[in-house]
Design a protein around this motif. Structure first.
Motif, PDB file in Angstrom:
ATOM      1  N   ILE A  68      23.057  61.979  -2.805  1.00 19.57           N
ATOM      2  CA  ILE A  68      22.722  60.555  -2.655  1.00 19.57           C
ATOM      3  C   ILE A  68      21.457  60.240  -3.451  1.00 19.57           C
ATOM      4  O   ILE A  68      21.403  59.246  -4.186  1.00 19.57           O
ATOM      5  N   ALA A  69      20.441  61.089  -3.329  1.00 19.16           N
ATOM      6  CA  ALA A  69      19.185  60.871  -4.054  1.00 19.16           C
ATOM      7  C   ALA A  69      19.421  60.863  -5.557  1.00 19.16           C
ATOM      8  O   ALA A  69      18.896  59.997  -6.272  1.00 19.16           O
ATOM      9  N   TYR A  70      20.210  61.817  -6.044  1.00 19.37           N
ATOM     10  CA  TYR A  70      20.496  61.880  -7.477  1.00 19.37           C
ATOM     11  C   TYR A  70      21.225  60.627  -7.945  1.00 19.37           C
ATOM     12  O   TYR A  70      20.867  60.014  -8.953  1.00 19.37           O
ATOM     13  N   THR A  71      22.242  60.224  -7.198  1.00 21.44           N
ATOM     14  CA  THR A  71      23.032  59.051  -7.576  1.00 21.44           C
ATOM     15  C   THR A  71      22.193  57.781  -7.570  1.00 21.44           C
ATOM     16  O   THR A  71      22.267  56.967  -8.495  1.00 21.44           O
ATOM     17  N   VAL A  72      21.380  57.604  -6.540  1.00 18.71           N
ATOM     18  CA  VAL A  72      20.545  56.409  -6.441  1.00 18.71           C
ATOM     19  C   VAL A  72      19.469  56.427  -7.530  1.00 18.71           C
ATOM     20  O   VAL A  72      19.140  55.379  -8.100  1.00 18.71           O
ATOM     21  N   HIS A  73      18.942  57.609  -7.849  1.00 19.64           N
ATOM     22  CA  HIS A  73      17.950  57.705  -8.921  1.00 19.64           C
ATOM     23  C   HIS A  73      18.570  57.318 -10.258  1.00 19.64           C
ATOM     24  O   HIS A  73      17.953  56.582 -11.045  1.00 19.64           O
ATOM     25  N   GLU A  74      19.777  57.793 -10.522  1.00 24.88           N
ATOM     26  CA  GLU A  74      20.466  57.413 -11.757  1.00 24.88           C
ATOM     27  C   GLU A  74      20.734  55.909 -11.790  1.00 24.88           C
ATOM     28  O   GLU A  74      20.603  55.270 -12.830  1.00 24.88           O
ATOM     29  N   SER A  75      21.080  55.345 -10.647  1.00 26.07           N
ATOM     30  CA  SER A  75      21.302  53.905 -10.551  1.00 26.07           C
ATOM     31  C   SER A  75      20.000  53.139 -10.793  1.00 26.07           C
ATOM     32  O   SER A  75      20.004  52.069 -11.419  1.00 26.07           O
ATOM     33  N   ALA A  76      18.884  53.692 -10.308  1.00 32.19           N
ATOM     34  CA  ALA A  76      17.586  53.042 -10.520  1.00 32.19           C
ATOM     35  C   ALA A  76      17.218  53.039 -12.004  1.00 32.19           C
ATOM     36  O   ALA A  76      16.684  52.054 -12.508  1.00 32.19           O
ATOM     37  N   LEU A 114      19.299  52.975 -14.448  1.00 34.85           N
ATOM     38  CA  LEU A 114      20.168  51.961 -15.050  1.00 34.85           C
ATOM     39  C   LEU A 114      19.663  50.554 -14.726  1.00 34.85           C
ATOM     40  O   LEU A 114      19.625  49.680 -15.596  1.00 34.85           O
ATOM     41  N   SER A 115      19.256  50.344 -13.483  1.00 32.68           N
ATOM     42  CA  SER A 115      18.721  49.036 -13.085  1.00 32.68           C
ATOM     43  C   SER A 115      17.473  48.690 -13.877  1.00 32.68           C
ATOM     44  O   SER A 115      17.272  47.535 -14.267  1.00 32.68           O
ATOM     45  N   GLN A 116      16.628  49.686 -14.111  1.00 32.59           N
ATOM     46  CA  GLN A 116      15.413  49.433 -14.881  1.00 32.59           C
ATOM     47  C   GLN A 116      15.754  49.134 -16.342  1.00 32.59           C
ATOM     48  O   GLN A 116      15.199  48.214 -16.936  1.00 32.59           O
ATOM     49  N   ASN A 150      19.263  38.393  -6.528  1.00 31.30           N
ATOM     50  CA  ASN A 150      19.826  37.106  -6.951  1.00 31.30           C
ATOM     51  C   ASN A 150      18.850  35.945  -6.891  1.00 31.30           C
ATOM     52  O   ASN A 150      18.728  35.184  -7.846  1.00 31.30           O
ATOM     53  N   LEU A 151      18.155  35.797  -5.785  1.00 32.54           N
ATOM     54  CA  LEU A 151      17.331  34.606  -5.589  1.00 32.54           C
ATOM     55  C   LEU A 151      15.870  34.802  -5.971  1.00 32.54           C
ATOM     56  O   LEU A 151      15.295  33.989  -6.690  1.00 32.54           O
ATOM     57  N   LEU A 152      15.270  35.868  -5.490  1.00 28.49           N
ATOM     58  CA  LEU A 152      13.838  36.066  -5.705  1.00 28.49           C
ATOM     59  C   LEU A 152      13.523  36.813  -7.000  1.00 28.49           C
ATOM     60  O   LEU A 152      12.368  36.934  -7.372  1.00 28.49           O
ATOM     61  N   ARG A 153      14.533  37.344  -7.636  1.00 25.52           N
ATOM     62  CA  ARG A 153      14.364  38.093  -8.889  1.00 25.52           C
ATOM     63  C   ARG A 153      13.432  39.295  -8.716  1.00 25.52           C
ATOM     64  O   ARG A 153      12.647  39.625  -9.598  1.00 25.52           O
ATOM     65  N   LEU A 154      13.522  39.948  -7.554  1.00 23.73           N
ATOM     66  CA  LEU A 154      12.761  41.171  -7.317  1.00 23.73           C
ATOM     67  C   LEU A 154      13.458  42.323  -8.029  1.00 23.73           C
ATOM     68  O   LEU A 154      14.680  42.448  -7.959  1.00 23.73           O
ATOM     69  N   PRO A 155      12.724  43.200  -8.696  1.00 20.14           N
ATOM     70  CA  PRO A 155      13.359  44.323  -9.393  1.00 20.14           C
ATOM     71  C   PRO A 155      14.037  45.274  -8.401  1.00 20.14           C
ATOM     72  O   PRO A 155      13.448  45.659  -7.389  1.00 20.14           O
ATOM     73  N   ARG A 156      15.270  45.623  -8.702  1.00 18.36           N
ATOM     74  CA  ARG A 156      16.032  46.506  -7.817  1.00 18.36           C
ATOM     75  C   ARG A 156      15.608  47.960  -7.934  1.00 18.36           C
ATOM     76  O   ARG A 156      15.760  48.728  -6.987  1.00 18.36           O
ATOM     77  N   ALA A 157      15.088  48.356  -9.078  1.00 18.75           N
ATOM     78  CA  ALA A 157      14.781  49.764  -9.321  1.00 18.75           C
ATOM     79  C   ALA A 157      13.755  50.313  -8.325  1.00 18.75           C
ATOM     80  O   ALA A 157      13.867  51.460  -7.881  1.00 18.75           O
ATOM     81  N   TRP A 158      12.773  49.510  -7.946  1.00 15.76           N
ATOM     82  CA  TRP A 158      11.735  49.986  -7.031  1.00 15.76           C
ATOM     83  C   TRP A 158      12.319  50.392  -5.681  1.00 15.76           C
ATOM     84  O   TRP A 158      11.951  51.430  -5.127  1.00 15.76           O
ATOM     85  N   VAL A 159      13.208  49.572  -5.158  1.00 17.57           N
ATOM     86  CA  VAL A 159      13.840  49.892  -3.872  1.00 17.57           C
ATOM     87  C   VAL A 159      14.741  51.110  -4.033  1.00 17.57           C
ATOM     88  O   VAL A 159      14.788  51.986  -3.161  1.00 17.57           O
ATOM     89  N   GLN A 160      15.449  51.196  -5.150  1.00 16.46           N
ATOM     90  CA  GLN A 160      16.326  52.340  -5.374  1.00 16.46           C
ATOM     91  C   GLN A 160      15.520  53.634  -5.478  1.00 16.46           C
ATOM     92  O   GLN A 160      15.944  54.668  -4.960  1.00 16.46           O
ATOM     93  N   TRP A 161      14.362  53.598  -6.120  1.00 16.21           N
ATOM     94  CA  TRP A 161      13.516  54.786  -6.164  1.00 16.21           C
ATOM     95  C   TRP A 161      13.030  55.150  -4.766  1.00 16.21           C
ATOM     96  O   TRP A 161      12.929  56.327  -4.413  1.00 16.21           O
ATOM     97  N   GLY A 162      12.719  54.144  -3.971  1.00 17.69           N
ATOM     98  CA  GLY A 162      12.328  54.398  -2.589  1.00 17.69           C
ATOM     99  C   GLY A 162      13.445  55.065  -1.806  1.00 17.69           C
ATOM    100  O   GLY A 162      13.213  56.016  -1.055  1.00 17.69           O
TER     101      GLY A 162
END
Length: 165
Positions: free
Chosen positions: A104-112, A114-116, A123-135
């Motif tokens: 799970i950690a590896y997959t989410v890190h790879e997704s982060a 990609l998100s970066q 969608n609304l607040l335009r908060l970067p997704r990568a930070w949460v994915q790294w968390g």
């Protein structure tokens, strides 16, 4: 082994603290959103905050749940099996859990990553997704390390940290 367990317990405590802070924050966001909806002005971006916060809340508590033996366990056969086999099953389940959380950690890190790279945001607040994915990846690693340490303790000392005081 004791020093490693102390360090692991501190990491698990930090992980749970992160989950607890998310729970408090989400409670406040939901409260403000519900009251705002009743007055005709819901909180803008609450869905973004709730979605990201819930993921951190769940993964933040995962290591503590394992540490305290809070995961679902079916013990229909445990009284009928020899203690050595029960211990081997506990070790195997801890190792399997650690492997799953590392994946799970590896997959989410790879997704982060990609998100970066794609500059993805909510969608609304335009908060970067990568930070949460790294968390999430970090919290998954903490859960995996806790499970791995439990397997090592069961193997070396025979002590099950979930049943110890």
């Amino acid at each position: 082994m004791r020093a490693i367990r102390r360090l692991a317990d501190r990491l698990i405590g930090l992980s749970a603290l992160i989950g607890g802070v998310c729970l408090l924050g989400l409670t406040g966001v939901i409260l403000v959103d519900v009251v705002g909806r009743a007055m005709g002005a819901p909180l803008f971006g609450s869905q973004d905050l709730i979605t990201m916060g819930m993921a951190l809340l769940v993964f933040g508590g995962m290591a503590l749940c394992d540490r305290q033996g809070g995961h679902i366990a079916v013990d229909l056969l445990e009284p009928r099996l020899p203690p050595a086999l029960n211990r081997a099953i506990d070790i195997g389940s801890a190792l399997l859990g650690a492997a799953i959380f590392l994946l799970i950690a590896y997959t989410v890190h790879e997704s982060a990553k990609l998100s970066q790279m794609l500059n993805m945001s909510t969608n609304l607040l335009r908060l970067p997704r990568a930070w949460v994915q790294w968390g999430l990846a970090g919290l998954s690693v903490v859960a995996a390390l806790g499970m791995l340490l439990r397997a090592v303790e069961l193997t070396v000392t025979g002590r099950d940290v979930r049943k110890a005081p």
